[in-house]
Scaffold this active site. Structure first.
Site, PDB file in Angstrom:
ATOM      1  N   HIS A 155      -5.924   2.661   0.990  1.00 46.40           N
ATOM      2  CA  HIS A 155      -5.160   3.778   1.560  1.00 46.40           C
ATOM      3  C   HIS A 155      -5.862   4.449   2.750  1.00 46.40           C
ATOM      4  O   HIS A 155      -5.268   4.655   3.798  1.00 46.40           O
ATOM      5  CB  HIS A 155      -4.882   4.838   0.493  1.00 46.40           C
ATOM      6  CG  HIS A 155      -4.314   4.284  -0.793  1.00 46.40           C
ATOM      7  ND1 HIS A 155      -3.348   3.304  -0.811  1.00 46.40           N
ATOM      8  CD2 HIS A 155      -4.566   4.570  -2.097  1.00 46.40           C
ATOM      9  CE1 HIS A 155      -3.031   3.032  -2.080  1.00 46.40           C
ATOM     10  NE2 HIS A 155      -3.760   3.772  -2.863  1.00 46.40           N
ATOM     11  N   ASP A 158       0.909  -1.142   0.000  1.00 44.98           N
ATOM     12  CA  ASP A 158       0.000   0.000   0.000  1.00 44.98           C
ATOM     13  C   ASP A 158       0.945   1.186   0.000  1.00 44.98           C
ATOM     14  O   ASP A 158       1.568   1.471   1.031  1.00 44.98           O
ATOM     15  CB  ASP A 158      -0.895  -0.002   1.240  1.00 44.98           C
ATOM     16  CG  ASP A 158      -1.894   1.141   1.174  1.00 44.98           C
ATOM     17  OD1 ASP A 158      -1.470   2.268   0.870  1.00 44.98           O
ATOM     18  OD2 ASP A 158      -3.094   0.902   1.402  1.00 44.98           O
ATOM     19  N   HIS A 159       1.121   1.828  -1.137  1.00 42.42           N
ATOM     20  CA  HIS A 159       2.229   2.793  -1.222  1.00 42.42           C
ATOM     21  C   HIS A 159       2.053   3.959  -0.250  1.00 42.42           C
ATOM     22  O   HIS A 159       3.001   4.640   0.078  1.00 42.42           O
ATOM     23  CB  HIS A 159       2.476   3.253  -2.663  1.00 42.42           C
ATOM     24  CG  HIS A 159       1.493   4.254  -3.187  1.00 42.42           C
ATOM     25  ND1 HIS A 159       0.225   3.913  -3.572  1.00 42.42           N
ATOM     26  CD2 HIS A 159       1.585   5.594  -3.382  1.00 42.42           C
ATOM     27  CE1 HIS A 159      -0.416   4.999  -3.997  1.00 42.42           C
ATOM     28  NE2 HIS A 159       0.400   6.040  -3.886  1.00 42.42           N
TER      29      HIS A 159
HETATM   30  C1  BG6 Z   1      -3.462   4.817  -6.443  1.00 43.21           C
HETATM   31  C2  BG6 Z   1      -4.785   4.948  -7.150  1.00 43.21           C
HETATM   32  O1  BG6 Z   1      -3.480   3.732  -5.556  1.00 43.21           O
HETATM   33  O2  BG6 Z   1      -3.182   6.012  -5.717  1.00 43.21           O
HETATM   34  C3  BG6 Z   1      -4.807   6.157  -8.053  1.00 43.21           C
HETATM   35  O3  BG6 Z   1      -5.034   3.781  -7.922  1.00 43.21           O
HETATM   36  C4  BG6 Z   1      -4.396   7.391  -7.297  1.00 43.21           C
HETATM   37  O4  BG6 Z   1      -6.084   6.320  -8.636  1.00 43.21           O
HETATM   38  C5  BG6 Z   1      -3.107   7.167  -6.537  1.00 43.21           C
HETATM   39  O5  BG6 Z   1      -4.254   8.449  -8.219  1.00 43.21           O
HETATM   40  C6  BG6 Z   1      -2.791   8.338  -5.639  1.00 43.21           C
HETATM   41  O6  BG6 Z   1      -1.507   8.173  -5.119  1.00 43.21           O
HETATM   42  P1  BG6 Z   1      -0.601   9.407  -4.752  1.00 43.21           P
HETATM   43  O7  BG6 Z   1       0.638   8.824  -4.188  1.00 43.21           O
HETATM   44  O8  BG6 Z   1      -0.395  10.195  -5.995  1.00 43.21           O
HETATM   45  O9  BG6 Z   1      -1.403  10.199  -3.746  1.00 43.21           O
END
Ligand code: BG6
Length: 483
Positions: free
Chosen positions: A238, A175-176
């Site tokens: 997230h 989960d980045h």
């Molecule tokens: C991803 C989603 O997990 O997270 C995308 O699939 C989204 O739709 C993205 O744009 C947002 O990540 P960050 O790091 O740009 O906030």
């Protein structure tokens, strides 16, 4: 220094180029990867090693100190054209894996990164076992990208398939958001400050607000997104992960063995809304045409690969409750959406007002955690307005990282890969967490998909439908959105 062969499934994909190769290079620059590592890229395309190295070089062109450094790094990359359903291809992969393990003396340590369409995850894991690529020698770890299933049922099936080959502590579900600097900082804010630690509960916190706003639309991902929607794309993973860090009890130590059970407890204590509660407490929206910074944007249904009658939500908002002693009945509001006013990921902790001895209303203390694009936190406190009258006014104590610090702050993927190399599962989603979050999200999705709740429209460039603002009014509060 790590000794490892990393195999990337989906090596020609966007994620690999944008995130994985640069992150591996940063780990190389900091010496965590040095001589004893190799990367095998696999994908269907018939690339040569030289071509693959070229792709890697291109992806790190801004980061390299010198050409020699970049080239030496890229020389550790090998390419294997691969059909994930063909057993023979795994035999070739096994051979390459063993050769590289000898050449680079990696002690048979292996990491497998699945950065491709999720429908193949199970097949790949099966073959890794049946073709003895996973052979019990060295450490063997699987990194898996989202989505982990599309509902509870498919998530269970996937988990079952993976568990035939890997134990839970070998599976690293990415989960980045858990790799983001300021999300990890929540642990520090909460547990390294006596100021917050003892008031972080229902006696002192009125409500918590989580906003994950994006100004981008669905870009070229319409096909995926139209099947997914904001709830599955951002909330199931997230937002609920972040909520679990905000709501957890204090762990006995900052180790995965103590942290993860506390997070799991929160997710398993999420109140499951019935259909009526879903209707009153959750809002779905979809963007229509509008403007952001004087630029025109089309409606969601006009985006490429989106069904013209689509009812998929590009915005989701609502209120969660965590039925634990700490947070019983404290609303956790959330909102997330595409084509909103700006990119802004923030958390606001709104404290209660104490008994007031002054003859004027006093604003509550608010702790704001800025996740991105700016990183830092601010605390709104009350002070005396300068002058001969006694008057209370709110002031803001503000801390933001400076540009230099931001430049040095590692990419989420760099931190997460580093954790994998160290076998640290703290910043990854455990199966019990995934299961608990799907259990809740499925309920809302089912109601929405049966069209039992209205779909609200909002113009591109706004902060979502008015119903999301009205929801907070029902709880006597408002969205806090300050610079
Ligand atoms: C991803 C989603 O997990 O997270 C995308 O699939 C989204 O739709 C993205 O744009 C947002 O990540 P960050 O790091 O740009 O906030």
């Amino acid at each position: 220094m790590s000794k490892v062969v990393i195999t990337i499934f989906g090596a020609s994909g966007d994620l690999a180029k944008r995130k994985l190769y640069p992150s591996l290079f940063r780990l190389y620059k900091s010496g965590i990867l040095a001589e004893n590592f190799a990367v095998i890229g696999t994908a269907r395309r018939p690339w040569t090693k030289a071509y693959f190295e070229g792709i890697v070089l291109e992806s790190i062109s801004d980061l390299a100190v010198s050409e020699t450094q970049a080239k030496t790094f890229a020389s550790h990359f090998y390419y294997q054209s691969h059909d994930v359903q063909d057993a023979e291809h795994y035999a070739t992969l096994k051979k390459l894996q063993d050769e590289l393990s000898d050449t680079y003396q990696t002690e048979h340590n292996k990491v497998f990164f699945l950065a491709m369409a999720p429908e193949f995850f199970g097949t790949i894991a099966d073959h890794l076992k049946s073709e003895h690529i996973v052979d019990g020698q060295g450490f063997e770890r699987l990194i898996i990208e989202k989505p982990f299933g599309t509902d509870l049922e498919t998530a269970k099936q996937l988990n079952q398939a993976l568990s035939e080959t890997f134990d839970e502590n070998q599976i690293f579900r990415i989960d980045h958001y858990l790799g983001k600097e300021m999300i990890q900082n929540i642990f520090a804010v909460r547990f390294a400050n006596i100021l917050f630690e003892h008031v972080w509960n229902k006696a002192f916190i009125d409500n918590i607000q989580i906003t994950f706003a994006e100004s981008i639309g669905v870009e070229d991902r319409g096909g995926y997104y139209d099947q997914s929607g904001a709830l599955k794309d951002m909330v199931q993973n997230h937002i609920l992960q972040v909520l679990s860090i905000l709501a957890m009890d204090k762990p006995a130590s900052f180790s995965s063995a103590d942290v993860l059970p506390e997070k799991i407890k929160v997710l398993e204590s999420l109140r499951l809304p019935d259909e009526q509660a879903i209707n009153t407490n959750f809002i779905r929206g979809q963007y229509q045409a509008g403007q952001i910074n004087n630029q025109d944007y089309q409606a969601y249904i006009d985006e490429p690969s989106v069904a013209s009658q689509s009812k998929t939500e590009t915005f989701a908002s609502g209120v969660f409750f965590v039925d634990t002693d700490r947070f019983q009945d404290v609303p956790f509001f959330f909102r997330t959406g595409k084509r909103l006013t700006e990119k802004g990921t923030r958390i606001n902790i709104i404290f209660k007002n104490n008994a007031n001895i002054f003859e004027q209303t006093v604003t509550p203390n608010i702790l704001t955690i800025y996740i991105q694009p700016t990183e830092g936190f601010s605390l709104q406190v009350n002070g005396k307005e300068v002058g001969k009258h006694f008057s209370i006014e709110p002031v803001k104590l503000d801390f933001r990282h400076d540009a230099d610090a931001l430049g040095n702050s590692p990419e989420a993927y760099e931190k997460l890969i580093y954790d994998v190399l160290n076998g640290d599962v703290t910043n990854f989603s455990r199966w019990q967490e995934v299961k608990a979050s799907w259990t809740l999200i499925d309920k809302i999705v089912n109601t929405w998909q049966a069209d039992k709740a209205p779909l609200h429209y909002y113009p591109a460039g706004s902060m979502g439908p008015v119903e999301s603002f009205n929801l907070l009014k029902k709880y006597d509060t408002n969205w806090i959105w300050q610079p």
